[in-house]
Motif scaffolding. Structure first.
Motif, mmCIF file in Angstrom:
data_model
loop_
_atom_site.group_PDB
_atom_site.id
_atom_site.type_symbol
_atom_site.label_atom_id
_atom_site.label_comp_id
_atom_site.label_asym_id
_atom_site.label_seq_id
_atom_site.Cartn_x
_atom_site.Cartn_y
_atom_site.Cartn_z
ATOM 1 N N ARG A 108 0.824 -1.210 0.000
ATOM 2 C CA ARG A 108 0.000 0.000 0.000
ATOM 3 C C ARG A 108 0.861 1.264 0.000
ATOM 4 O O ARG A 108 0.336 2.380 -0.036
ATOM 5 C CB ARG A 108 -0.888 0.008 1.245
ATOM 6 N N THR A 109 2.187 1.080 0.076
ATOM 7 C CA THR A 109 3.143 2.185 0.126
ATOM 8 C C THR A 109 4.212 1.946 -0.932
ATOM 9 O O THR A 109 4.612 0.804 -1.161
ATOM 10 C CB THR A 109 3.804 2.266 1.517
ATOM 11 N N ARG A 132 1.653 7.694 -8.380
ATOM 12 C CA ARG A 132 0.397 8.177 -7.785
ATOM 13 C C ARG A 132 -0.800 7.704 -8.617
ATOM 14 O O ARG A 132 -1.829 7.282 -8.056
ATOM 15 C CB ARG A 132 0.435 9.709 -7.689
ATOM 16 N N GLY A 136 -3.392 5.337 -6.713
ATOM 17 C CA GLY A 136 -4.615 6.027 -6.356
ATOM 18 C C GLY A 136 -4.427 6.938 -5.151
ATOM 19 O O GLY A 136 -3.348 6.987 -4.541
ATOM 20 N N PRO A 137 -5.461 7.647 -4.764
ATOM 21 C CA PRO A 137 -5.335 8.630 -3.672
ATOM 22 C C PRO A 137 -5.053 8.008 -2.319
ATOM 23 O O PRO A 137 -4.529 8.679 -1.427
ATOM 24 C CB PRO A 137 -6.690 9.355 -3.685
ATOM 25 N N GLU A 138 -5.378 6.727 -2.127
ATOM 26 C CA GLU A 138 -5.163 6.093 -0.830
ATOM 27 C C GLU A 138 -3.735 5.577 -0.657
ATOM 28 O O GLU A 138 -3.306 5.271 0.455
ATOM 29 C CB GLU A 138 -6.143 4.925 -0.649
ATOM 30 N N GLY A 139 -2.996 5.426 -1.746
ATOM 31 C CA GLY A 139 -1.630 4.924 -1.653
ATOM 32 C C GLY A 139 -0.701 5.932 -0.994
ATOM 33 O O GLY A 139 -0.921 7.143 -1.050
ATOM 34 N N ARG A 140 0.334 5.412 -0.376
ATOM 35 C CA ARG A 140 1.318 6.271 0.295
ATOM 36 C C ARG A 140 2.592 6.283 -0.540
ATOM 37 O O ARG A 140 3.083 5.229 -0.941
ATOM 38 C CB ARG A 140 1.614 5.748 1.698
ATOM 39 N N ASP A 165 1.283 14.450 -2.814
ATOM 40 C CA ASP A 165 0.873 14.016 -1.473
ATOM 41 C C ASP A 165 1.889 13.025 -0.898
ATOM 42 O O ASP A 165 1.603 11.844 -0.687
ATOM 43 C CB ASP A 165 -0.520 13.402 -1.508
ATOM 44 N N GLU A 167 4.284 11.064 1.631
ATOM 45 C CA GLU A 167 4.297 10.601 3.020
ATOM 46 C C GLU A 167 5.500 11.193 3.750
ATOM 47 O O GLU A 167 5.397 11.649 4.876
ATOM 48 C CB GLU A 167 4.352 9.075 3.067
#
Length: 338
Positions: A108-109, A132, A136-140, A165, A167
């Motif tokens: 997920r990252t 990105r 998607g927007p939820e990925g870190r 965005d 991390e």
């Protein structure tokens, strides 16, 4: 001798059991096409000695201390039995990003390499934006510059990449003073700075924490002298930690996983999924991510894999000579038993 120092086994015991391997990379990474490592089997299990070729004997000897610690000493108890890991995206063209990410099942990252020699910031931006889009927007997403930017370059890059965005940004500049100043300049963006080389290659790994130069520590078991010493550095620094690999085989990754498993708090996905970057490893199956995590357990190399991936006689001798020199450095250190 410090509490962290492991007694040295006889050198002949190390030399006789040494297995030197050469693992091909899927994609050139950190300037490496083939990763070499020396593997040892001690009373506690298999361990790895794999400082990069350009490191001098004094620095490489600390890696040997970690090797001996993991193979010959009891390790701290685990407080978790699996470690969530990040995908690692080398400095590839943006169009190669989907293929790279597909190898990291369930992650997920993603950590994205930037500031590669010979490339431009535009290349970095295209690569990070491709990650990105895929995640998607939820990925870190975290980026790693390996200290390649000067202060002004780093500040500019952070502003350009801010819309992705992030991390955090890992080792944007080389020096602790630069990191501290950059952290001051970009504080309003709320993008944390992580320190890697300023910890693992520093004579004082706690200096970056004392200087307020980082929000996060990136720690690696081998360069810091082993699981027990690295855990103590994290405790004394008082900062969140990300455990990462040094492009280790599955044996070295199991050392990193033991460190991650032993930390009381682990808030970030760790950089321990890098066996995916190899076209071949020493374990069958290798220690690769499944559902975004790897188990925190010892691994045993496969005999056929060790034979198939054995380094050439010339490279084996090079590593054995290096092992002997680094052993001599450890023997001569005032905190080592002899």
């Amino acid at each position: 001798m410090t509490d962290d120092a492991a007694p040295l086994p006889p050198f002949d015991e190390l030399r006789e059991g040494a297995r030197v391997v050469a693992l091909p990379m899927r994609t050139r990474f950190r300037g490496v096409d083939t990763r070499e490592a020396l593997l040892l089997s001690g009373p506690g299990g298999w361990s790895e000695f794999s400082p990069f070729a350009e490191y001098d004997d004094d620095e490489a000897a600390t890696w040997l201390s970690a090797t001996i610690d993991f193979g010959w000493m009891p390790q701290p108890p685990a407080v978790r039995h699996e470690i969530r890991v990040n995908a690692t995206v080398p400095a590839v063209p943006a169009e190669s990003v989907p293929e790279i990410l597909a190898r990291f099942e369930g992650c997920r990252t993603a950590k994205v390499k930037v500031a590669e020699p010979g490339q431009t910031l535009a290349d970095d931006v295209a690569r990070v934006r491709a990650v990105r889009r895929e995640m998607g927007p939820e990925g870190r997403i975290r980026v790693d510059a390996n200290g390649a930017w000067n202060l002004d370059e780093a500040e500019h890059a952070v502003h350009v990449l801010a819309d992705c965005d992030l991390e955090y940004i890992e080792q944007p500049c080389a020096s602790v003073d630069e990191l501290a100043e950059l952290r001051r300049r970009i504080g309003y963006l709320d993008i944390p700075i992580a320190a890697d080389e300023s910890v693992r290659r520093a004579t004082d790994p706690l200096a970056v924490a004392r200087a307020g130069a980082a929000d996060i520590l990136v720690i690696k078991a081998q360069p810091l002298g082993g699981v027990r010493r690295a855990r103590r550095i994290v405790e004394e620094a008082g900062l969140p930690a990300v455990v990462s690999s040094a492009l280790d085989t599955s044996v070295g990754l199991s050392m990193g996983a033991a460190l991650a498993a032993a930390l009381p708090q682990l808030d970030y996905d760790c950089g321990l999924g890098t066996s995916v970057l190899f076209a071949a490893d020493v374990c069958e199956p290798p220690l690769t991510p499944s559902f975004g995590a790897i188990p925190a357990r010892r691994v045993v190399p496969d005999a056929d894999a060790l034979a198939a991936r054995a380094a050439s006689p010339e490279r084996r001798e090079w590593w054995l000579q290096r092992l002997e020199r680094c052993y001599a450095v450890l023997s001569a250190r005032t905190d080592a038993p002899r």
